[in-house]
Design a protein around this motif. Structure first.
Motif, PDB file in Angstrom:
ATOM      1  N   ASN A  28      26.869  59.255  25.982  1.00 34.40           N
ATOM      2  CA  ASN A  28      26.080  60.454  26.275  1.00 34.40           C
ATOM      3  C   ASN A  28      24.654  60.105  26.676  1.00 34.40           C
ATOM      4  O   ASN A  28      24.048  60.768  27.532  1.00 34.40           O
ATOM      5  N   ALA A  29      24.101  59.042  26.076  1.00 33.25           N
ATOM      6  CA  ALA A  29      22.753  58.603  26.452  1.00 33.25           C
ATOM      7  C   ALA A  29      22.725  58.127  27.902  1.00 33.25           C
ATOM      8  O   ALA A  29      21.768  58.397  28.649  1.00 33.25           O
ATOM      9  N   SER A  30      23.790  57.424  28.318  1.00 30.76           N
ATOM     10  CA  SER A  30      23.848  56.967  29.710  1.00 30.76           C
ATOM     11  C   SER A  30      23.958  58.154  30.668  1.00 30.76           C
ATOM     12  O   SER A  30      23.364  58.148  31.751  1.00 30.76           O
ATOM     13  N   LEU A  31      24.684  59.185  30.268  1.00 34.46           N
ATOM     14  CA  LEU A  31      24.810  60.366  31.131  1.00 34.46           C
ATOM     15  C   LEU A  31      23.468  61.069  31.302  1.00 34.46           C
ATOM     16  O   LEU A  31      23.182  61.626  32.370  1.00 34.46           O
ATOM     17  N   ALA A  32      22.644  61.066  30.253  1.00 32.57           N
ATOM     18  CA  ALA A  32      21.322  61.686  30.357  1.00 32.57           C
ATOM     19  C   ALA A  32      20.486  60.979  31.425  1.00 32.57           C
ATOM     20  O   ALA A  32      19.774  61.628  32.208  1.00 32.57           O
ATOM     21  N   GLU A  33      20.584  59.650  31.484  1.00 30.68           N
ATOM     22  CA  GLU A  33      19.871  58.902  32.530  1.00 30.68           C
ATOM     23  C   GLU A  33      20.443  59.212  33.905  1.00 30.68           C
ATOM     24  O   GLU A  33      19.720  59.378  34.895  1.00 30.68           O
ATOM     25  N   ILE A  34      21.783  59.274  33.975  1.00 31.91           N
ATOM     26  CA  ILE A  34      22.455  59.491  35.263  1.00 31.91           C
ATOM     27  C   ILE A  34      22.105  60.867  35.834  1.00 31.91           C
ATOM     28  O   ILE A  34      21.884  61.014  37.046  1.00 31.91           O
ATOM     29  N   ARG A  35      22.045  61.865  34.970  1.00 22.49           N
ATOM     30  CA  ARG A  35      21.725  63.226  35.443  1.00 22.49           C
ATOM     31  C   ARG A  35      20.338  63.287  36.081  1.00 22.49           C
ATOM     32  O   ARG A  35      20.075  64.159  36.911  1.00 22.49           O
ATOM     33  N   ALA A  36      19.467  62.374  35.682  1.00 25.60           N
ATOM     34  CA  ALA A  36      18.100  62.371  36.224  1.00 25.60           C
ATOM     35  C   ALA A  36      18.001  61.677  37.578  1.00 25.60           C
ATOM     36  O   ALA A  36      16.962  61.744  38.238  1.00 25.60           O
ATOM     37  N   LEU A  37      19.074  61.021  38.023  1.00 27.32           N
ATOM     38  CA  LEU A  37      19.048  60.332  39.308  1.00 27.32           C
ATOM     39  C   LEU A  37      19.047  61.350  40.445  1.00 27.32           C
ATOM     40  O   LEU A  37      19.885  62.250  40.485  1.00 27.32           O
ATOM     41  N   PRO A  38      18.154  61.222  41.419  1.00 28.49           N
ATOM     42  CA  PRO A  38      18.100  62.179  42.534  1.00 28.49           C
ATOM     43  C   PRO A  38      19.390  62.241  43.337  1.00 28.49           C
ATOM     44  O   PRO A  38      19.727  63.295  43.904  1.00 28.49           O
ATOM     45  N   ALA A  39      20.135  61.114  43.376  1.00 26.48           N
ATOM     46  CA  ALA A  39      21.343  61.086  44.204  1.00 26.48           C
ATOM     47  C   ALA A  39      22.540  61.782  43.552  1.00 26.48           C
ATOM     48  O   ALA A  39      23.543  62.036  44.222  1.00 26.48           O
ATOM     49  N   ILE A  40      22.449  62.120  42.264  1.00 24.19           N
ATOM     50  CA  ILE A  40      23.571  62.736  41.562  1.00 24.19           C
ATOM     51  C   ILE A  40      23.533  64.246  41.749  1.00 24.19           C
ATOM     52  O   ILE A  40      22.588  64.924  41.310  1.00 24.19           O
ATOM     53  N   SER A  41      24.542  64.770  42.414  1.00 23.47           N
ATOM     54  CA  SER A  41      24.643  66.218  42.602  1.00 23.47           C
ATOM     55  C   SER A  41      25.153  66.898  41.335  1.00 23.47           C
ATOM     56  O   SER A  41      24.617  67.897  40.894  1.00 23.47           O
ATOM     57  N   SER A  42      26.234  66.321  40.763  1.00 20.69           N
ATOM     58  CA  SER A  42      26.790  66.908  39.530  1.00 20.69           C
ATOM     59  C   SER A  42      27.740  65.894  38.876  1.00 20.69           C
ATOM     60  O   SER A  42      28.233  64.971  39.520  1.00 20.69           O
ATOM     61  N   ILE A  43      27.959  66.097  37.587  1.00 16.07           N
ATOM     62  CA  ILE A  43      29.023  65.387  36.884  1.00 16.07           C
ATOM     63  C   ILE A  43      30.186  66.376  36.797  1.00 16.07           C
ATOM     64  O   ILE A  43      30.166  67.315  35.994  1.00 16.07           O
ATOM     65  N   ALA A  44      31.159  66.196  37.675  1.00 18.28           N
ATOM     66  CA  ALA A  44      32.212  67.194  37.836  1.00 18.28           C
ATOM     67  C   ALA A  44      33.182  67.222  36.660  1.00 18.28           C
ATOM     68  O   ALA A  44      33.690  68.301  36.298  1.00 18.28           O
ATOM     69  N   SER A  45      33.441  66.067  36.039  1.00 24.66           N
ATOM     70  CA  SER A  45      34.407  66.011  34.935  1.00 24.66           C
ATOM     71  C   SER A  45      34.056  64.899  33.975  1.00 24.66           C
ATOM     72  O   SER A  45      33.603  63.833  34.377  1.00 24.66           O
ATOM     73  N   LEU A  46      34.296  65.177  32.672  1.00 24.06           N
ATOM     74  CA  LEU A  46      34.190  64.182  31.633  1.00 24.06           C
ATOM     75  C   LEU A  46      35.391  64.337  30.705  1.00 24.06           C
ATOM     76  O   LEU A  46      35.602  65.410  30.145  1.00 24.06           O
ATOM     77  N   LEU A  47      36.189  63.289  30.592  1.00 26.67           N
ATOM     78  CA  LEU A  47      37.367  63.343  29.740  1.00 26.67           C
ATOM     79  C   LEU A  47      37.473  62.046  28.934  1.00 26.67           C
ATOM     80  O   LEU A  47      37.129  60.975  29.439  1.00 26.67           O
ATOM     81  N   ARG A  48      37.970  62.172  27.717  1.00 23.38           N
ATOM     82  CA  ARG A  48      38.189  60.977  26.911  1.00 23.38           C
ATOM     83  C   ARG A  48      39.539  60.352  27.272  1.00 23.38           C
ATOM     84  O   ARG A  48      40.428  61.027  27.778  1.00 23.38           O
ATOM     85  N   VAL A  49      39.645  59.056  26.999  1.00 16.87           N
ATOM     86  CA  VAL A  49      40.860  58.301  27.331  1.00 16.87           C
ATOM     87  C   VAL A  49      41.441  57.757  26.024  1.00 16.87           C
ATOM     88  O   VAL A  49      40.710  57.189  25.205  1.00 16.87           O
TER      89      VAL A  49
END
Length: 428
Positions: free
Chosen positions: A406-427
């Motif tokens: 989740n901490a990595s996703l917080a960084e990723i969401r701040a990237l200008p090139a990221i439009s959206s995180i369309a799906s998150l699923l556990r494996v």
């Protein structure tokens, strides 16, 4: 010796139960000693699939639970109230109880079993989880010598039908849900099923039995299937997975705490639960020294659920027939302590994520940097093409602590090139 049964409710399951009790030929011999003494209904004049004498049918459900002649009360009206109050009244009047009501047990099980233990009566609930699949009694008896480490199940037929149909036909969630409602597999209000609430009730019950402690329903993390898209199902298949709504109770590696969760999960195609399709249910139990054992069968329906209800009636009748006044230790619920919940942020699992990004050079590298900063190792990264001027990138991680992911996703969401995180699923 006849054992008199008072049945509360004559709907689908109630009708199936009465039909079984009235047709003992070729079944367990003890069934002939069980009498359908009273049946409580809302509308006595309603046309039904089973015929009963007028004297047996009543609209006074409280009279049934208080009747001195009744040995076993069978609660099949569902819902929370008046089911809870009637069960408690039955217990306080010295009646044994059989119920198919997972919602009332998951929410009020502590109150109900405390009262039952004080009164010296049994509360049996085989039909509350898995329909006709015998899993409750095996957990209480046959498997009780094992140290259970995990219980993982597909315990909701509606969501399993929807996910199976989405995979087989390439349909959207909304389309298959509407079809399931037309076929009677889904309720007009499907919230309890598709949002995972029904499965949460069931895993709370299974976890309590498997791990010998009481469970607070609010400790079960719950996530449904509304956001699972046909794109995710297609990617899962290409990566060697199928998507299932799993209910999981698992002991933490480093403590006695439990991870209790319901969520859509990518399941490897080689896993035993991957082949459970349609409205069927399956529960996989893992323990020592047994290893793995899986229970599979119809998770709902009049015949399946009635089979489980009547098996509980017979178990009580067989115990009463011995004449012993002491509670049977393998039929009673004796644990008093609550299980310790493991925080979701400490869960270690793999993740699937689907990103929609601007089609810029170096995006995958920037994703990798964000993951690396938080200690997230990637198993696979696939860029699948351009859709509506956005690149679609799918990643699957190695095992990672959920809090770090989740901490990595917080960084990723701040990237200008990221439009959206369309799906998150556990494996799994």
């Amino acid at each position: 010796m006849a054992f008199k049964v008072g049945i509360l409710g004559l709907g689908t399951v109630g009708t199936g139960t009465v039909q079984l009790l009235l047709d003992p030929t070729g079944r367990q011999a003890l069934l002939k000693e069980v009498e359908v003494y009273k049946v409580g209904v809302k509308s006595p004049d309603k046309t039904r699939a089973v015929s009963l004498p007028t004297a047996v049918v009543t609209t006074d459900l409280e009279a049934i639970v208080k009747d001195p002649a009744v040995d076993i009360v069978v609660e099949l009206i569902g819902g929370l109230e008046p089911a809870r109050s009637l069960i408690l009244q039955a217990i306080n009047n010295g009646k044994h109880v059989v119920t198919a009501n997972k919602a009332v047990i998951a929410r009020f099980g502590d109150e109900i079993f405390t009262a039952a233990n004080a009164a010296g009566v049994y509360v049996m609930l085989e039909a509350a989880v898995g329909g006709g699949i015998p899993v409750i009694q095996p957990l209480k008896q046959s498997l009780s010598v094992n140290r259970i480490t995990a219980v993982t199940g597909i315990v909701n037929g509606t969501t399993n039908y929807i996910l199976t149909a989405m995979r087989d036909r390439g349909s959207d969630f909304a389309e298959v849900l509407a079809e399931a409602q037309q076929l009677g597999y889904a309720e007009a209000d499907p919230t309890a099923d598709v949002d995972g609430l029904d499965a949460a009730d069931k895993i709370a019950i299974l976890a309590s039995l498997a791990f010998g402690g009481r469970i607070k329903l609010q400790d079960v993390y719950c996530e449904g299937i509304r956001n699972v898209s046909k794109a995710d199902i297609n990617y899962a298949e290409k990566l060697g997975f199928v998507i299932k709504l799993l209910a999981i109770a698992k002991k933490a590696h480093s403590s006695n705490s439990l991870s209790l969760r319901v969520h859509p999960t990518l399941v490897p195609q080689s896993h035993p639960l991957a082949s459970i399709n349609g409205v069927y249910n399956a529960i996989l139990v893992e323990g020592e020294p047994l290893g793995q054992v899986m229970f599979f069968g119809p998770g709902a329906g009049a015949g399946a659920t009635a089979s489980a209800v009547v098996s509980d009636i017979l178990a009580i009748a067989a115990t009463l027939k011995t004449g012993t006044t002491k509670p049977h230790p393998l039929m009673s619920c004796s644990h008093q302590e609550y299980c310790e919940k493991a925080p979701m942020e400490d869960l270690v699992t793999r993740f699937y994520a689907r990103f929609l990004t601007q089609d810029h050079p170096g995006v995958i590298g920037k994703l990798g940097t964000c993951f690396g900063n938080c200690g997230v190792s990637l198993e696979s990264v696939v860029q699948t093409g351009i859709h509506d001027n956005l690149a679609e990138i799918v990643v699957v991680t190695h095992d990672v602590r959920e809090g770090d992911f989740n901490a990595s996703l917080a960084e990723i969401r701040a990237l200008p090139a990221i439009s959206s995180i369309a799906s998150l699923l556990r494996v799994l």
